[in-house]
Design a protein around this motif. Structure first.
Motif, PDB file in Angstrom:
ATOM      1  N   ARG A  45       2.358   4.779  -6.562  1.00  0.00           N
ATOM      2  CA  ARG A  45       3.669   4.435  -6.077  1.00  0.00           C
ATOM      3  C   ARG A  45       3.801   4.038  -5.051  1.00  0.00           C
ATOM      4  N   ASN A  46       2.514   4.167  -3.871  1.00  0.00           N
ATOM      5  CA  ASN A  46       3.535   4.031  -1.883  1.00  0.00           C
ATOM      6  C   ASN A  46       3.180   2.238  -2.505  1.00  0.00           C
ATOM      7  N   PRO A  47       3.390   1.630  -1.067  1.00  0.00           N
ATOM      8  CA  PRO A  47       2.590   0.546  -0.847  1.00  0.00           C
ATOM      9  C   PRO A  47       1.173   0.051  -0.327  1.00  0.00           C
ATOM     10  N   GLY A  48       0.757  -0.610  -1.369  1.00  0.00           N
ATOM     11  CA  GLY A  48      -0.735  -1.477  -1.967  1.00  0.00           C
ATOM     12  C   GLY A  48      -0.821  -0.495  -2.782  1.00  0.00           C
ATOM     13  N   LYS A  49      -0.506   0.832  -3.613  1.00  0.00           N
ATOM     14  CA  LYS A  49      -0.847   1.271  -5.093  1.00  0.00           C
ATOM     15  C   LYS A  49      -0.065   0.489  -6.013  1.00  0.00           C
TER      16      LYS A  49
END
Length: 135
Positions: A45-49
């Motif tokens: 859920r993090n940026p880039g994922k």
């Protein structure tokens, strides 16, 4: 693999493919018979994922817009695969397809899935929600 959406780069030398089950997007060099040049994402859920990438489109600048069905959001990446921004969280319920319009500078996201009435959410290129088309 569970390939979903595909899109071609503006220079027509890179083919991008959403891989739903592995939560990533593959970039293939079509001038060298489809050699994988890079991939982006990975579960998270993090940026880039990515979480369930379903569809994607490519802006005239070469940036990628990826529609995450399970993540209930849209994510923008640079042509090199670096995270730029999220948008659509809180608006999108079950995004399934995305297209980008160079003419009017908008991103159209099909939202709904099989259990909900279909609608299209419309965003500007900066990710601001503009309107809803449908129920």
């Amino acid at each position: 693999p569970s390939f979903k959406g595909v899109a071609l780069s503006p220079a027509e030398d890179t083919l991008y493919i959403c891989e739903f089950n592995n939560n990533c997007v593959y970039a293939l060099d079509i001038t060298s018979r489809g050699k994988e040049t890079r991939w982006l994402g990975g579960y998270g859920r993090n940026p880039g994922k990515l979480w369930g990438p379903q569809s994607l489109c490519v802006l005239p600048s070469g940036s990628l817009i990826v529609c995450e069905r399970m993540g209930k959001r849209v994510q923008e990446f640079t042509p090199e695969g670096e995270h730029v921004r999220f948008f659509g969280a809180g608006v999108l319920k079950e995004p399934t397809a995305v297209c980008c319009s160079a003419r009017d500078g908008r991103v159209y996201v099909s939202d709904g899935g099989a259990a909900r009435p279909g609608r299209v959410q419309v965003f500007d290129m900066e990710g601001a929600h503009l309107t809803t088309i449908g129920p």
